[in-house]
Design an enzyme around this catalytic site. Structure first.
Site, short mmCIF file in Angstrom:
data_model
loop_
_atom_site.label_atom_id
_atom_site.label_comp_id
_atom_site.label_asym_id
_atom_site.label_seq_id
_atom_site.Cartn_x
_atom_site.Cartn_y
_atom_site.Cartn_z
N PHE A 232 41.58 0.22 -26.30
CA PHE A 232 42.65 -0.70 -26.65
C PHE A 232 42.60 -0.90 -28.17
O PHE A 232 41.61 -0.58 -28.82
CB PHE A 232 42.48 -2.03 -25.91
CG PHE A 232 43.51 -2.26 -24.84
CD1 PHE A 232 43.95 -1.23 -24.03
CD2 PHE A 232 44.07 -3.53 -24.64
CE1 PHE A 232 44.91 -1.44 -23.04
CE2 PHE A 232 45.03 -3.75 -23.66
CZ PHE A 232 45.45 -2.71 -22.86
N GLN B 223 51.39 -14.33 -31.54
CA GLN B 223 51.33 -12.86 -31.51
C GLN B 223 52.66 -12.28 -31.04
O GLN B 223 53.16 -12.66 -29.98
CB GLN B 223 50.23 -12.40 -30.56
CG GLN B 223 50.16 -10.88 -30.43
CD GLN B 223 48.85 -10.45 -29.80
OE1 GLN B 223 48.71 -10.47 -28.58
NE2 GLN B 223 47.89 -10.07 -30.62
N HIS C 269 54.00 -9.11 -29.61
CA HIS C 269 53.52 -7.85 -29.03
C HIS C 269 54.41 -6.75 -29.59
O HIS C 269 55.63 -6.89 -29.65
CB HIS C 269 53.63 -7.90 -27.50
CG HIS C 269 52.83 -6.82 -26.82
ND1 HIS C 269 53.23 -5.51 -26.80
CD2 HIS C 269 51.66 -6.87 -26.15
CE1 HIS C 269 52.33 -4.79 -26.14
NE2 HIS C 269 51.37 -5.59 -25.74
N LEU D 34 57.47 -7.06 -21.23
CA LEU D 34 56.26 -6.43 -21.77
C LEU D 34 56.15 -4.94 -21.42
O LEU D 34 56.25 -4.56 -20.26
CB LEU D 34 55.02 -7.16 -21.23
CG LEU D 34 53.66 -6.61 -21.67
CD1 LEU D 34 53.48 -6.70 -23.17
CD2 LEU D 34 52.55 -7.35 -20.95
N GLU E 207 50.17 -2.51 -23.67
CA GLU E 207 49.42 -1.74 -24.68
C GLU E 207 48.74 -0.53 -24.04
O GLU E 207 48.41 0.44 -24.72
CB GLU E 207 48.38 -2.66 -25.35
CG GLU E 207 47.61 -2.00 -26.46
CD GLU E 207 46.89 -3.02 -27.35
OE1 GLU E 207 47.42 -4.14 -27.52
OE2 GLU E 207 45.81 -2.70 -27.86
N ARG F 234 47.50 -5.48 -32.94
CA ARG F 234 48.89 -5.75 -32.57
C ARG F 234 49.72 -6.27 -33.74
O ARG F 234 50.89 -5.93 -33.86
CB ARG F 234 48.93 -6.75 -31.41
CG ARG F 234 48.49 -6.12 -30.11
CD ARG F 234 48.48 -7.12 -28.98
NE ARG F 234 48.14 -6.44 -27.73
CZ ARG F 234 47.96 -7.08 -26.58
NH1 ARG F 234 48.09 -8.39 -26.51
NH2 ARG F 234 47.67 -6.40 -25.49
N HIS G 115 54.63 -12.97 -27.62
CA HIS G 115 53.76 -12.63 -26.49
C HIS G 115 52.69 -13.68 -26.22
O HIS G 115 52.42 -14.00 -25.07
CB HIS G 115 53.11 -11.28 -26.78
CG HIS G 115 52.25 -10.75 -25.69
ND1 HIS G 115 52.70 -10.60 -24.40
CD2 HIS G 115 50.95 -10.33 -25.70
CE1 HIS G 115 51.72 -10.09 -23.65
NE2 HIS G 115 50.65 -9.94 -24.41
N ARG H 210 45.16 -11.83 -31.63
CA ARG H 210 44.31 -11.54 -30.48
C ARG H 210 44.24 -10.04 -30.20
O ARG H 210 45.26 -9.35 -30.29
CB ARG H 210 44.85 -12.27 -29.23
CG ARG H 210 44.07 -11.97 -27.98
CD ARG H 210 44.55 -12.80 -26.80
NE ARG H 210 45.91 -12.49 -26.39
CZ ARG H 210 46.26 -11.41 -25.70
NH1 ARG H 210 45.38 -10.50 -25.37
NH2 ARG H 210 47.52 -11.23 -25.36
#
Lengths: 502, 486
Positions: free
Chosen positions: A72, A184, A186, A200, A203, A234, A298, A332
């Site tokens: 990730f 955040q 996304h 969404l 990721e 991100r 997000h 994050r």
């Protein structure tokens, strides 16, 4: 719903020190290091709890821990455990199974609208049922786990319930919140059809090898982060996409392409089944053609200030998960929020359980507070603005003035608009609409917190970018710490060099 | 991207003030590509804020927004809104308008009883559990399950959860006796639950039949089902030989058509047409003769195994499969066909055949047939579950039927109760579902009811006084009338 995964150090080649460093670096060093330490240390144990309760994660027999892990963004090791692209669903299913197996009273279809206070001690909640009847639940301790609130943005991945009600209830009760400007975006949200914009795109799509391209077919992340590319953090990927769109390199619909068509069909079918299914419904076969994506609100990194035990600044009030601040700093890492929910959920729950009982004779008579709530609700019945219009106004202001790129003028304008909105009152046609009105006003207050904090932070850091401010410091050498909101006041901590080193 | 006006009908009901639900029409503007949920939001936001409906994630993952659109359960957030749609609550107790009481079924869902040790199931087990794990508890399956209407049944998704636990090595308790008590044998294997499941979870095949296999190993199979298995073991057939000649005893092994041979089909008779309804099979042969299909009937064929699979008694299945595949593979045919929906579904879905398998309706469609004379009757058509959902065949039989009757009057589709071993094992439940069919048949006012499955025909005939006929019998009657006129 969370899709991608759960970060935990599960292999001897990985270590919690690396998870700690990745998280701090990803969070632009605004994280509370003590909370991060707890997160990385306990994430593996809490993951094992889930497995021992019956969770079904993807397996990898070649892996030492037998659980599959995928790469990730912003992490030096593939430490994201997953259940396809429905990891959040898998965890919910496991937890729901666990709750059903235990003798736990569940109260459904009730909305918490106020915290009950005895002095500054939280001792219960005031609720509304479906029909708009008030109720009181008294308790020795309350745990807020109400999640996020990016529904205040016009384009958001969040579910309809993410309106920041918990944040605002706690704020009204006098709890302190930190870093509320840290939202955040996304990088990859869907953009069509219009009504599903913001949905969404996990990721995991990039984790499995998806590449981002502009309309010239250029893999533009090569320019923004040549080393990590699509698996940069991100904040970086979202800004890169937004920059491409603003520079005219985006699609007609205002997005860029995210492509997995080079991957074998079976990889997409097995590891990204929800993405495949969702896009097929809208007529796009991601095995053959790219997705169109753009940033979408997000996650709120900020939230209630908590101790490592999950205690807020108010006695009797505990919190865990997205409603809290400090764990994720200014940005994050994907996969850290699911770990956060389990690690701090356990801590907050245990702390609440250890709270001293309020003796029956000392129990608060909630009459006065209920009266106050009744008065507030009565005003909604005489309100003047439909809750949906009220909410849309907030969403538009926030998306336009407090989005991926921010500046002082926009933020001040947003603050004025949100303050002016106080002149309007959401209207409840029937008592059944009261909860909706409470949420609408909570959204205004949450948006106010974000904008005020954003104005208070005179720097670009992590997800918070001020285009009107130039700075000669890096995140690591920043002279600023957390922003704090307490009541109507917002302030920012100054950090000395000595503190930075410690 | 211009907005457009959309009109749809929404079921409204407030149990406190209304005697019963009623429909109301609303017109609102929606964005292109709007979902059903977006339509409801528009109604709520611009016309009537009292409209009650559940929703949350808006991405097909939380399962809260299940409703019926034009009678079919969908997730409101995923189904595209369309002009003229009718939006109703799922068939569950209504709280208000489109909001239903989900807790009733969800609260009783089982949880694994784990030891507390962190044991990761192996890859194979994980893959098997995952197939049953994607449930979002929307209860579309419960809403549509026929067994729940007439029997004590915890419901398809409850059985899915039971099998998910049974597969899990972390729970070693034996829950099978409880599963039987929760109605494991009431499922008719109609597959309506799979049909409406937004996550396509194969509850009948991957949960219920598998739980029945586990029940079989514990000797918990119903006595009547055990008798069927014993009969298959002893005779190769799932029903007893009739007093009269069976179908296969009444025909030669090769039946030549009257004119030019268009194709050669191997006829898989199935136990029911061979032993119980041989006259219907003989009618079909006449239709084939008239339409250029050479029919070969291998005498060594045996039961397809469907009654055993559906009831979880699969130990002698490999031998049946092997024999059937062998006798037909050697028969020198262009395809194998059956007129039994249950056999067809089994041969297509549970076998790996080296030959093509067709239902009789597909044979007629592919090779064409002489137009029959119109009979002076109105008919309604009962969709056999194993034809409609097992094989995806619904248009062909209707087309064939329309060619021979005055009018085809549709009725809502519902399992008749004959499948899944319910007719033999739980005859009261089968009769109760049959009675529901009778009500719908009567509502159509049709002269006859037509179907294309021996189980359905046999069972519905016992539940209604309206004559029940097979589709090929209808064609044959049409030909006879035509011949008379000429």
């Amino acid at each position: 719903m969370a899709e991608g995964g759960y970060n935990a150090v599960m292999n001897s080649q990985d270590c919690t020190e690396d998870h700690f460093t990745d998280t701090m670096r990803g969070g632009a060093f605004l994280n509370n290091p003590n909370l991060v330490r707890v997160l990385v240390d306990e994430a593996p144990e809490r993951f094992k709890d889930l497995i021992s309760w019956g969770a079904v994660f993807d397996t990898a027999e070649t892996s030492e821990c037998l659980v599959a892990q995928r790469p990730f963004g912003g992490q030096c090791f593939s430490r994201t455990c997953y259940a396809g692209d429905r990891t959040g669903h898998e965890m919910m299913a496991t937890l729901v199974e666990k709750v059903r197996a235990l003798d736990i009273l569940q109260i459904q279809d009730r909305t918490a609208i106020d915290l009950l206070l005895d002095g500054d001690r939280v001792c219960g909640i005031i609720t509304l049922d479906r029909e708009g009847n008030l109720g009181v639940i008294r308790a020795d301790a309350v745990v807020l786990a109400s999640g996020g609130g990016t529904q205040v943005f016009d384009i958001s991945t969040n579910c309809a319930a993410a309106t920041g009600d918990g944040h605002v209830m706690a704020w009204h009760a006098g709890a302190e919140l930190i870093d509320m400007e840290m939202v955040q975006f996304h990088p990859t949200g869907a953009i069509t059809p219009k009504d599903t914009r913001g949905r969404l795109i996990t990721e995991a799509v990039r984790g499995e090898g998806g590449v981002l391209k502009n309309t010239s077919g250029e893999r533009f992340m090569d320019r923004y982060d040549p080393v990590r590319k699509e698996l940069s953090t991100r904040d970086v990927v979202a800004r890169s996409i937004q920059t491409e769109i603003l520079n005219g390199n985006g699609t007609e619909n205002g997005g860029v392409h995210l492509d997995v068509s080079h991957l074998p069909d079976e990889v997409i079918e097995k590891r990204l089944p929800i993405m495949l299914e969702q896009f097929l419904i809208y007529g796009v076969d991601i095995r053959k053609e790219p997705m169109e994506v753009a940033p979408t609100a997000h996650h709120i990194m900020g939230g209630l200030a908590i101790s490592s035990q999950g205690a807020t600044t108010l006695p009797g009030l505990f919190a865990c998960g997205e409603i809290t601040g400090g764990v994720h700093g200014a940005n994050r890492l994907g996969g850290n929020s699911l770990a956060d929910t389990q690690v701090f959920g356990k801590r907050a729950g245990e702390s609440a359980g250890k709270t001293q009982e309020i003796p029956v004779k000392n129990r608060l008579d909630p009459k006065d507070q209920v009266k106050k709530t009744q008065k507030r609700l009565a005003a909604y019945l005489a309100g003047d603005t439909s809750p949906s219009e009220y909410k849309q106004l907030i969403k538009d202001v926030m998306w336009e003035k407090c989005g991926v790129f921010r500046n002082g003028a926009d933020l001040r304008e947003a603050l004025t608009l949100l303050t002016d909105l106080q002149q309007c009152r959401p209207h409840a046609l029937t008592p059944a609409n009261l909860a909706e009105c409470c949420s609408a006003e909570n959204m205004r207050r949450l948006a106010w917190m974000m904008v005020l904090s954003a104005l208070t932070r005179p720097e670009s850091r992590g997800a918070h970018v001020r285009t009107d401010i130039s700075q000669d410091w890096t995140a690591e050498s920043s002279p600023y710490g957390h922003t704090h909101i307490l009541g109507e006041e917002c302030r920012i901590e100054a950090v000395t060099n000595a503190e930075k080193r410690s | 991207m211009t907005q457009k006006m959309m009109t749809a009908t929404v079921c409204r009901y407030n149990p406190k003030t209304d005697k019963k639900p009623h429909l109301e029409e609303y017109s609102v503007t929606v964005n292109p590509g709007a979902r059903v949920l977006d339509f409801l939001h528009r109604v709520h936001d611009t016309i009537d804020p009292t409209l009650s409906y559940r929703y949350c994630c808006a991405a097909g993952q939380c399962g809260s927004c299940g409703v019926k659109v034009n009678g079919e359960p969908v997730l409101a957030c995923m189904a595209e809104a369309e002009d003229g749609m009718v939006i109703e609550p799922l068939n569950l107790p209504i709280v208000q308008d489109l909001t239903t009481d989900l807790a009733l079924y969800l609260d009783v869902m089982a949880s694994p009883k784990t030891s507390g040790d962190c044991v990761v199931p192996d890859a194979e087990t994980t893959e098997k559990i995952k197939e049953l794990r994607t449930c979002i508890e929307c209860l579309a399956c419960v809403s549509e399950c026929p067994a729940i209407l007439v029997a004590d049944f915890a419901g398809p998704t409850a059985m899915r959860q039971e099998m998910r636990i049974a597969l899990d090595p972390r729970d070693t308790t034996n829950r099978i006796p409880d599963d039987v008590a929760a109605g494991l044998f009431t499922c008719t294997s109609c597959q309506r639950c799979l049909d409406v499941c937004p996550k396509n979870i194969a509850m009948p095949g991957k949960a219920i039949e598998k739980l029945r296999e586990l029940a079989d190993r514990q000797g918990l199979t119903l006595k009547t089902h055990q008798n069927v298995a014993a009969l298959v073991q002893a005779t190769g057939r799932s029903v007893t030989h009739p007093d009269r000649k069976s179908f296969m005893e009444s025909v030669p092994e090769v039946i030549e058509p009257e004119g030019e041979v268009k194709a050669t089909g191997g006829f898989f008779t199935g136990c029911m047409y061979d032993f119980r309804l041989p006259d219907t099979a003989l009618d079909m042969i006449e239709v084939m003769k008239r339409n250029g299909i050479r029919v070969i009937v291998p005498q060594d064929q045996v039961c397809c195994g469907s009654p055993l699979i559906r009831t979880g008694q699969t130990s002698c299945l490999p031998a049946l499969k092997e024999q059937n595949i062998r006798v037909f593979a050697d028969a020198g045919v262009d395809f194998v066909f059956t007129m039994c929906a249950g056999c067809g579904s089994t041969l297509k879905n549970d076998y790996d055949t080296p030959f093509e398998v067709l239902d009789i309706n597909e044979v007629l469609e592919r090779y064409g047939y002489e137009e029959p004379a119109k009979l002076d009757v109105t008919a309604t058509y009962h969709d056999p579950c194993h034809l409609l959902r097992g094989q995806g065949i619904s248009e062909e039989p209707r087309k064939h039927l329309r060619s021979v009757v005055k009018e085809l009057i549709e009725m809502p589709n519902l399992c008749c109760g004959a499948g899944g071993g319910v007719k033999s094992g739980l005859p009261d439940e089968a009769a109760a579902l049959g009675a529901l069919r009778d009500i719908e048949i009567k509502k159509t006012g049709a002269d006859i009811v037509v179907s294309s499955c021996p189980f359905c025909e046999f069972h519905i005939a016992s539940a209604t006084d309206v004559p029940v006929k097979n589709i090929t019998t209808m064609l044959l009657e049409g030909y006879r009338k035509k011949d008379q006129i000429q």
